[in-house]
Design a protein around this motif. Sequence first.
Motif, PDB file in Angstrom:
ATOM      1  N   ALA A 161      55.478  28.191  20.142  1.00  0.00           N
ATOM      2  CA  ALA A 161      54.640  27.738  21.262  1.00  0.00           C
ATOM      3  C   ALA A 161      53.780  28.874  21.801  1.00  0.00           C
ATOM      4  N   ILE A 162      54.379  30.058  21.947  1.00  0.00           N
ATOM      5  CA  ILE A 162      53.615  31.196  22.473  1.00  0.00           C
ATOM      6  C   ILE A 162      52.501  31.586  21.516  1.00  0.00           C
ATOM      7  N   GLU A 164      51.001  29.783  19.192  1.00  0.00           N
ATOM      8  CA  GLU A 164      49.931  28.781  19.088  1.00  0.00           C
ATOM      9  C   GLU A 164      49.053  28.782  20.342  1.00  0.00           C
ATOM     10  N   THR A 165      49.710  28.882  21.500  1.00  0.00           N
ATOM     11  CA  THR A 165      48.933  28.902  22.748  1.00  0.00           C
ATOM     12  C   THR A 165      48.057  30.157  22.811  1.00  0.00           C
ATOM     13  N   GLU A 175      57.681  36.169  29.540  1.00  0.00           N
ATOM     14  CA  GLU A 175      58.336  34.855  29.438  1.00  0.00           C
ATOM     15  C   GLU A 175      59.853  34.989  29.356  1.00  0.00           C
ATOM     16  N   CYS A 195      46.408  23.428  21.989  1.00  0.00           N
ATOM     17  CA  CYS A 195      47.410  22.750  21.167  1.00  0.00           C
ATOM     18  C   CYS A 195      48.153  21.684  21.983  1.00  0.00           C
ATOM     19  N   ALA A 212      51.327  21.309  22.599  1.00  0.00           N
ATOM     20  CA  ALA A 212      52.353  21.824  23.527  1.00  0.00           C
ATOM     21  C   ALA A 212      51.889  23.145  24.120  1.00  0.00           C
ATOM     22  N   SER A 213      50.727  23.109  24.744  1.00  0.00           N
ATOM     23  CA  SER A 213      50.186  24.337  25.345  1.00  0.00           C
ATOM     24  C   SER A 213      51.138  24.863  26.407  1.00  0.00           C
ATOM     25  N   LEU A 214      51.461  26.123  26.292  1.00  0.00           N
ATOM     26  CA  LEU A 214      52.499  26.708  27.142  1.00  0.00           C
ATOM     27  C   LEU A 214      51.932  27.183  28.483  1.00  0.00           C
ATOM     28  N   PRO A 215      52.632  26.876  29.574  1.00  0.00           N
ATOM     29  CA  PRO A 215      52.216  27.493  30.829  1.00  0.00           C
ATOM     30  C   PRO A 215      52.901  28.857  30.939  1.00  0.00           C
TER      31      PRO A 215
END
Lengths: 228, 210
Positions: free
Chosen positions: A126-127, A129-130, A148, B68, B70-73
């Motif tokens: 997730a990290i 890709e974001t 995080e 994306c 599941a874009s992360l905050p």
Amino acid sequence: MSQALVQSVQLIFSGDRILYQIIGVTLEMTLLSSFLALLLGVPVGTWLGISRFRGRKILVIIDRAFMGLPPVVCGLFCYLLFSGVGPLRGLHLLYTVTGMVIAQVMLLLPMAVGMQESHTNTLAPAIRETSFGLGLGKMQMLALTINESRYHIISTYLFLLGRAMAEVGAVSIVGGAIMFKTNVMTTAIMNYTSMGNFTTALALGIILLIIGLLLNIFVALIQWTAEK
Amino acid sequence: MIIPALKKTYRDKTVLDIPETAIRDGSITAVCGRNGSGKSTLARILAGVIKDDSGTSLALSGHTGYMCQASLPFRLSVRKNLLLNADKNCSKEENQQRANRLLEEIGLQEYAKKNAARLSGGQTQRMALARVLMKSYDLLILDEPTASMDQAAIPAAEKLILDYQKRTGCTILLITHSPEQAERLADQVLLLDEGKIVSLSASVDEVLAR
């Protein structure tokens, strides 16, 4: 047991110079070594957790193998490094607190790396890709990943602190348990036990537990404050 | 804009196999299809997150943005999350103003100082959309940007996307499950099924009819 409890309380308030010196060296050695291991291990573990490159899994396996390194083997290795025949003899680290800290860092570092790697590995997709989508650089992604996992880092620190405090093999070989110099709680307990002075040994064990408890409460308070 | 021929296989299962496809520059192209039709795989390959079978990396250039699914905050304030994607060609003040305006338009201004990790799923997605719209791109890939939002929040998010496209003139690839959303936003629709292009149509109605 009850006698040991009474003696531990008496020891704490007795103003015993030897005891306070042992506590001082113990705190210096454990706090410094656990902090240094964390400082070095977290970036390396994070990098291993979020990166994907050939050979990464081999590095992870090697690290995990070193997580199980017996303290006496680490102590022996450091002894050979620092002793009169070792390559680092000129630094005069044998039988010093600094030498003990180095040995402890060598023991704790693979644990810090391994714990951080396994944690960030789960966050990584997730990290990555974001961060990728936002065009962030690798260093920025590393810093964000560390941010995080800050609560996990505090837990890792508590674990390292506990391990450093309970360690006896490496510090006794490298430090030599010299009174008023390198004697720490665990080596003192070992010495008193071998002398047959079980009550004092047990009392020191109880004091060690109390110190561990107080440090854990302190760090947990920091964690709770940060969570708020 | 040309999407090159792409093929992606996971353990002998081909999840995407498309020929070279041209989409109109400066348009919004909705990529529709059922679950597992290859929409997100296409987005991830185009964004450079994964490689196709040929190993060609379409790594993101500075001119491509990607939000994306599941874009992360990140555990920063909502405003700081937006400023992570600050436009380097603009001054700090301009970026701050832009972040504030986007937060207002998406209805998150009161959360600006709040830790983004504590937002709800829908709020997180609104924040992520505002964050990716901070910069101007040539190509923007949005992977189901409103999937977690409640119905009331969707019009503002869609207006934001339309305004952004009008302002920047960029090409937007919008991955969506919703034919209605495709109809509202898109100039053309790329319909995928089992990893293959079923149609690329200028008319959303035509695709809806299928």
